[in-house]
Enzyme design. Structure first.
Site, PDB file in Angstrom:
ATOM      1  N   TYR A   1     -50.904  16.146  17.843  1.00 26.85           N
ATOM      2  CA  TYR A   1     -50.854  17.340  18.691  1.00 26.85           C
ATOM      3  C   TYR A   1     -50.855  18.581  17.789  1.00 26.85           C
ATOM      4  O   TYR A   1     -51.486  19.588  18.112  1.00 26.85           O
ATOM      5  CB  TYR A   1     -49.602  17.325  19.566  1.00 26.85           C
ATOM      6  CG  TYR A   1     -49.571  16.190  20.568  1.00 26.85           C
ATOM      7  CD1 TYR A   1     -50.240  16.295  21.777  1.00 26.85           C
ATOM      8  CD2 TYR A   1     -48.873  15.014  20.302  1.00 26.85           C
ATOM      9  CE1 TYR A   1     -50.230  15.257  22.702  1.00 26.85           C
ATOM     10  CE2 TYR A   1     -48.851  13.964  21.215  1.00 26.85           C
ATOM     11  CZ  TYR A   1     -49.527  14.095  22.412  1.00 26.85           C
ATOM     12  OH  TYR A   1     -49.519  13.067  23.320  1.00 26.85           O
TER      13      TYR A   1
ATOM     14  N   ASN B   1     -55.695  16.293  31.182  1.00 27.20           N
ATOM     15  CA  ASN B   1     -57.094  15.923  30.985  1.00 27.20           C
ATOM     16  C   ASN B   1     -57.614  15.145  32.202  1.00 27.20           C
ATOM     17  O   ASN B   1     -57.139  14.061  32.491  1.00 27.20           O
ATOM     18  CB  ASN B   1     -57.213  15.078  29.714  1.00 27.20           C
ATOM     19  CG  ASN B   1     -58.601  14.542  29.469  1.00 27.20           C
ATOM     20  OD1 ASN B   1     -59.560  14.903  30.130  1.00 27.20           O
ATOM     21  ND2 ASN B   1     -58.701  13.649  28.503  1.00 27.20           N
TER      22      ASN B   1
ATOM     23  N   CYS C   1     -58.362  11.604  24.948  1.00 25.89           N
ATOM     24  CA  CYS C   1     -56.980  12.011  24.681  1.00 25.89           C
ATOM     25  C   CYS C   1     -56.116  10.847  24.184  1.00 25.89           C
ATOM     26  O   CYS C   1     -55.038  11.068  23.647  1.00 25.89           O
ATOM     27  CB  CYS C   1     -56.369  12.682  25.900  1.00 25.89           C
ATOM     28  SG  CYS C   1     -56.374  11.680  27.385  1.00 25.89           S
ATOM     29  N   HIS C   2     -56.608   9.616  24.330  1.00 22.65           N
ATOM     30  CA  HIS C   2     -55.858   8.472  23.786  1.00 22.65           C
ATOM     31  C   HIS C   2     -55.826   8.515  22.263  1.00 22.65           C
ATOM     32  O   HIS C   2     -55.007   7.854  21.644  1.00 22.65           O
ATOM     33  CB  HIS C   2     -56.462   7.146  24.270  1.00 22.65           C
ATOM     34  CG  HIS C   2     -57.881   6.945  23.864  1.00 22.65           C
ATOM     35  ND1 HIS C   2     -58.939   7.485  24.579  1.00 22.65           N
ATOM     36  CD2 HIS C   2     -58.429   6.279  22.821  1.00 22.65           C
ATOM     37  CE1 HIS C   2     -60.079   7.154  23.989  1.00 22.65           C
ATOM     38  NE2 HIS C   2     -59.797   6.416  22.907  1.00 22.65           N
TER      39      HIS C   2
ATOM     40  N   GLU D   1     -60.786   0.572  19.371  1.00 21.24           N
ATOM     41  CA  GLU D   1     -61.447   1.412  18.369  1.00 21.24           C
ATOM     42  C   GLU D   1     -61.078   1.009  16.947  1.00 21.24           C
ATOM     43  O   GLU D   1     -61.375   1.727  15.991  1.00 21.24           O
ATOM     44  CB  GLU D   1     -61.122   2.882  18.625  1.00 21.24           C
ATOM     45  CG  GLU D   1     -61.692   3.384  19.936  1.00 21.24           C
ATOM     46  CD  GLU D   1     -61.502   4.866  20.152  1.00 21.24           C
ATOM     47  OE1 GLU D   1     -61.168   5.597  19.193  1.00 21.24           O
ATOM     48  OE2 GLU D   1     -61.700   5.320  21.300  1.00 21.24           O
TER      49      GLU D   1
END
Length: 189
Positions: A123, A146, A154-155, A181
């Protein structure tokens, strides 16, 4: 008090996600309920832009046997298929309508879109990136609002101490997306 995005507020006012889906059907708003490995994703479009894409806890009562013909929905669905098959995807090619967002939220979401597939940022990184280094908490609120989960990834935003932070779709989904990912999701506190 948690501030929700406009689609969540409409859904709550109508008595839930199933009623919102029915309203979209009645008014002919192009939408699709995408079945991902971690739950349904409601995708809403207008013209050639995506308005919303969020995880739903409600199974749709009916689902078309074929993807919608609206090109932006068809392309989004194709990219989600590739993404969930572990393909590195950049969703930046999908046009997203963010006109109802504040300027601050738009700045935050654009910064999030710069986080590459397979990487995470804090953040605080976003706060520094948009030139507001003392606004990490406000950044968290903007991230939480979001309306297009996964498309604006946003993850990929975590706390500076390595903790996951929050996620509108739930922390289990956030861990799953990060693992998808290439992250060891267990390393996040």
């Amino acid at each position: 008090m948690k501030r929700s995005n406009p689609l969540e507020r409409i859904s709550e006012a109508l008595g839930g996600e199933q009623n919102l889906r029915q309203l979209r059907k009645v008014f002919g708003i192009p939408s699709f309920c995408y079945k991902s490995p971690i739950g349904w994703i409601d995708i809403i479009a207008e013209g050639n832009r995506i308005l919303g894409a969020s995880f739903s806890e409600v199974t749709p009562s009916s689902q078309p046997a074929f993807p919608p013909t609206l090109p932006v929905l068809a392309r989004t669905i194709k990219l989600l298929d590739i993404y969930f098959a572990r393909g590195p995807i950049d969703f930046a090619e999908i046009p997203i309508q963010l006109a109802y967002a504040t300027e601050f939220q738009q700045q935050v979401w654009k910064a999030i879109q710069q986080i590459p597939h397979g990487e995470v940022r804090s953040y605080q990184w976003i706060a520094d990136r948009i030139g507001r280094p003392k606004s990490a908490r406000a950044i968290g609120n903007a991230v939480g609002a979001n309306p297009v989960s996964i498309l604006i990834p946003c993850h990929r935003v975590i706390r500076s101490n390595g903790a996951l932070g929050g996620y509108g779709g739930g922390l289990d989904r956030k861990r799953h997306l990060l693992a998808l990912e290439g992250h060891d999701a267990e390393k996040f506190k």
